[in-house]
Design a protein around this motif. Structure first.
Motif, PDB file in Angstrom:
ATOM      1  N   GLU A  16      -5.829   6.995  -9.792  1.00 20.83           N
ATOM      2  CA  GLU A  16      -4.698   6.736  -8.913  1.00 20.83           C
ATOM      3  C   GLU A  16      -3.466   7.386  -9.537  1.00 20.83           C
ATOM      4  O   GLU A  16      -3.123   7.107 -10.684  1.00 20.83           O
ATOM      5  CB  GLU A  16      -4.493   5.220  -8.811  1.00 20.83           C
ATOM      6  CG  GLU A  16      -3.457   4.814  -7.829  1.00 20.83           C
ATOM      7  CD  GLU A  16      -3.998   4.661  -6.415  1.00 20.83           C
ATOM      8  OE1 GLU A  16      -3.164   4.605  -5.519  1.00 20.83           O
ATOM      9  OE2 GLU A  16      -5.204   4.600  -6.226  1.00 20.83           O
ATOM     10  N   THR A  18       0.275   8.029 -10.567  1.00 15.91           N
ATOM     11  CA  THR A  18       1.380   7.106 -10.794  1.00 15.91           C
ATOM     12  C   THR A  18       2.444   7.343  -9.743  1.00 15.91           C
ATOM     13  O   THR A  18       2.898   8.469  -9.580  1.00 15.91           O
ATOM     14  CB  THR A  18       1.974   7.342 -12.202  1.00 15.91           C
ATOM     15  OG1 THR A  18       0.923   7.225 -13.149  1.00 15.91           O
ATOM     16  CG2 THR A  18       3.066   6.344 -12.509  1.00 15.91           C
ATOM     17  N   PRO A  19       2.826   6.292  -9.015  1.00 14.97           N
ATOM     18  CA  PRO A  19       3.870   6.481  -8.005  1.00 14.97           C
ATOM     19  C   PRO A  19       5.178   6.899  -8.660  1.00 14.97           C
ATOM     20  O   PRO A  19       5.503   6.454  -9.750  1.00 14.97           O
ATOM     21  CB  PRO A  19       4.000   5.096  -7.374  1.00 14.97           C
ATOM     22  CG  PRO A  19       2.779   4.346  -7.753  1.00 14.97           C
ATOM     23  CD  PRO A  19       2.311   4.932  -9.034  1.00 14.97           C
ATOM     24  N   ILE A  27       9.997   4.042  -4.022  1.00 13.45           N
ATOM     25  CA  ILE A  27       8.781   4.531  -4.671  1.00 13.45           C
ATOM     26  C   ILE A  27       8.172   5.542  -3.716  1.00 13.45           C
ATOM     27  O   ILE A  27       8.125   5.315  -2.510  1.00 13.45           O
ATOM     28  CB  ILE A  27       7.800   3.385  -4.955  1.00 13.45           C
ATOM     29  CG1 ILE A  27       8.403   2.411  -5.963  1.00 13.45           C
ATOM     30  CG2 ILE A  27       6.453   3.909  -5.437  1.00 13.45           C
ATOM     31  CD1 ILE A  27       7.604   1.146  -6.161  1.00 13.45           C
ATOM     32  N   HIS A  29       4.789   7.133  -2.755  1.00 13.21           N
ATOM     33  CA  HIS A  29       3.348   6.953  -2.903  1.00 13.21           C
ATOM     34  C   HIS A  29       2.631   8.117  -2.225  1.00 13.21           C
ATOM     35  O   HIS A  29       2.893   8.402  -1.058  1.00 13.21           O
ATOM     36  CB  HIS A  29       2.908   5.627  -2.274  1.00 13.21           C
ATOM     37  CG  HIS A  29       1.430   5.407  -2.342  1.00 13.21           C
ATOM     38  ND1 HIS A  29       0.832   4.786  -3.412  1.00 13.21           N
ATOM     39  CD2 HIS A  29       0.441   5.750  -1.487  1.00 13.21           C
ATOM     40  CE1 HIS A  29      -0.476   4.750  -3.197  1.00 13.21           C
ATOM     41  NE2 HIS A  29      -0.735   5.334  -2.042  1.00 13.21           N
ATOM     42  N   THR A  30       1.731   8.771  -2.941  1.00 14.21           N
ATOM     43  CA  THR A  30       0.937   9.859  -2.373  1.00 14.21           C
ATOM     44  C   THR A  30      -0.384   9.286  -1.876  1.00 14.21           C
ATOM     45  O   THR A  30      -1.123   8.652  -2.642  1.00 14.21           O
ATOM     46  CB  THR A  30       0.694  10.965  -3.409  1.00 14.21           C
ATOM     47  OG1 THR A  30       1.969  11.422  -3.881  1.00 14.21           O
ATOM     48  CG2 THR A  30      -0.066  12.127  -2.807  1.00 14.21           C
ATOM     49  N   GLU A  35      -7.346   5.576   1.748  1.00 14.10           N
ATOM     50  CA  GLU A  35      -6.198   4.676   1.902  1.00 14.10           C
ATOM     51  C   GLU A  35      -5.695   4.686   3.333  1.00 14.10           C
ATOM     52  O   GLU A  35      -5.850   5.659   4.052  1.00 14.10           O
ATOM     53  CB  GLU A  35      -5.046   5.095   0.980  1.00 14.10           C
ATOM     54  CG  GLU A  35      -5.265   4.773  -0.464  1.00 14.10           C
ATOM     55  CD  GLU A  35      -4.047   5.038  -1.306  1.00 14.10           C
ATOM     56  OE1 GLU A  35      -3.803   4.251  -2.219  1.00 14.10           O
ATOM     57  OE2 GLU A  35      -3.347   6.047  -1.071  1.00 14.10           O
ATOM     58  N   ILE A  40      -1.850   0.299   1.566  1.00 18.91           N
ATOM     59  CA  ILE A  40      -0.681   0.702   0.788  1.00 18.91           C
ATOM     60  C   ILE A  40       0.369  -0.412   0.855  1.00 18.91           C
ATOM     61  O   ILE A  40       0.974  -0.779  -0.154  1.00 18.91           O
ATOM     62  CB  ILE A  40      -0.110   2.044   1.292  1.00 18.91           C
ATOM     63  CG1 ILE A  40      -1.143   3.161   1.049  1.00 18.91           C
ATOM     64  CG2 ILE A  40       1.215   2.365   0.604  1.00 18.91           C
ATOM     65  CD1 ILE A  40      -0.823   4.464   1.761  1.00 18.91           C
ATOM     66  N   ARG A  43      -0.452  -3.265  -1.428  1.00 19.09           N
ATOM     67  CA  ARG A  43      -0.210  -2.927  -2.832  1.00 19.09           C
ATOM     68  C   ARG A  43       1.247  -3.156  -3.231  1.00 19.09           C
ATOM     69  O   ARG A  43       1.540  -3.566  -4.346  1.00 19.09           O
ATOM     70  CB  ARG A  43      -0.605  -1.464  -3.063  1.00 19.09           C
ATOM     71  CG  ARG A  43      -0.378  -0.998  -4.463  1.00 19.09           C
ATOM     72  CD  ARG A  43      -0.903   0.387  -4.663  1.00 19.09           C
ATOM     73  NE  ARG A  43      -0.572   0.831  -6.000  1.00 19.09           N
ATOM     74  CZ  ARG A  43      -0.853   2.007  -6.468  1.00 19.09           C
ATOM     75  NH1 ARG A  43      -1.490   2.886  -5.721  1.00 19.09           N
ATOM     76  NH2 ARG A  43      -0.510   2.346  -7.697  1.00 19.09           N
ATOM     77  N   TYR A  44       2.166  -2.870  -2.301  1.00 20.53           N
ATOM     78  CA  TYR A  44       3.588  -2.939  -2.634  1.00 20.53           C
ATOM     79  C   TYR A  44       4.303  -4.143  -2.025  1.00 20.53           C
ATOM     80  O   TYR A  44       5.510  -4.298  -2.207  1.00 20.53           O
ATOM     81  CB  TYR A  44       4.283  -1.650  -2.194  1.00 20.53           C
ATOM     82  CG  TYR A  44       3.786  -0.437  -2.941  1.00 20.53           C
ATOM     83  CD1 TYR A  44       4.194  -0.160  -4.243  1.00 20.53           C
ATOM     84  CD2 TYR A  44       2.888   0.448  -2.343  1.00 20.53           C
ATOM     85  CE1 TYR A  44       3.731   0.947  -4.926  1.00 20.53           C
ATOM     86  CE2 TYR A  44       2.426   1.567  -3.013  1.00 20.53           C
ATOM     87  CZ  TYR A  44       2.849   1.801  -4.310  1.00 20.53           C
ATOM     88  OH  TYR A  44       2.388   2.904  -4.984  1.00 20.53           O
ATOM     89  N   GLN A  68       3.115  11.902   1.535  1.00 20.04           N
ATOM     90  CA  GLN A  68       3.950  11.038   0.717  1.00 20.04           C
ATOM     91  C   GLN A  68       4.583   9.955   1.585  1.00 20.04           C
ATOM     92  O   GLN A  68       5.169  10.236   2.618  1.00 20.04           O
ATOM     93  CB  GLN A  68       5.015  11.850  -0.007  1.00 20.04           C
ATOM     94  CG  GLN A  68       4.404  12.773  -1.042  1.00 20.04           C
ATOM     95  CD  GLN A  68       5.426  13.422  -1.924  1.00 20.04           C
ATOM     96  OE1 GLN A  68       6.539  13.712  -1.488  1.00 20.04           O
ATOM     97  NE2 GLN A  68       5.053  13.662  -3.156  1.00 20.04           N
TER      98      GLN A  68
END
Length: 74
Positions: A16, A18-19, A27, A29-30, A35, A40, A43-44, A68
């Motif tokens: 994974e 790193t964001p 943040i 996130h890619t 996913e 996602i 997760r956040y 992204q």
């Protein structure tokens, strides 16, 4: 000569990325294979609707690997 079968393939470890955190506290996130916006968001700590609205995504079911996603600061 003994019949030797090939060893089963070893699955690649998914690393994974790193964001990244922007100067505003967002943040970045890619999106990785498998996913979706719902996962996602989990997760956040956001709903997929919140992330879709924040990113201007009109179809939350349509994400691309490598895309992204901005995660708002908490």
């Amino acid at each position: 000569m003994a019949n030797q079968s090939a060893a089963p393939p070893v699955p690649e470890a998914t690393v994974e990325p790193t964001p990244e955190t922007s100067a505003t506290g967002e943040i970045i996130h890619t999106v990785q294979p498998g996913e979706n916006l719902y996962r996602i968001g989990l997760r956040y700590g956001f709903t997929y609707q919140e992330l879709a609205a924040y990113n201007g995504i009109t179809n939350p079911d349509s994400l691309s690997v490598g895309q992204q996603i901005k995660i708002p600061p908490k």
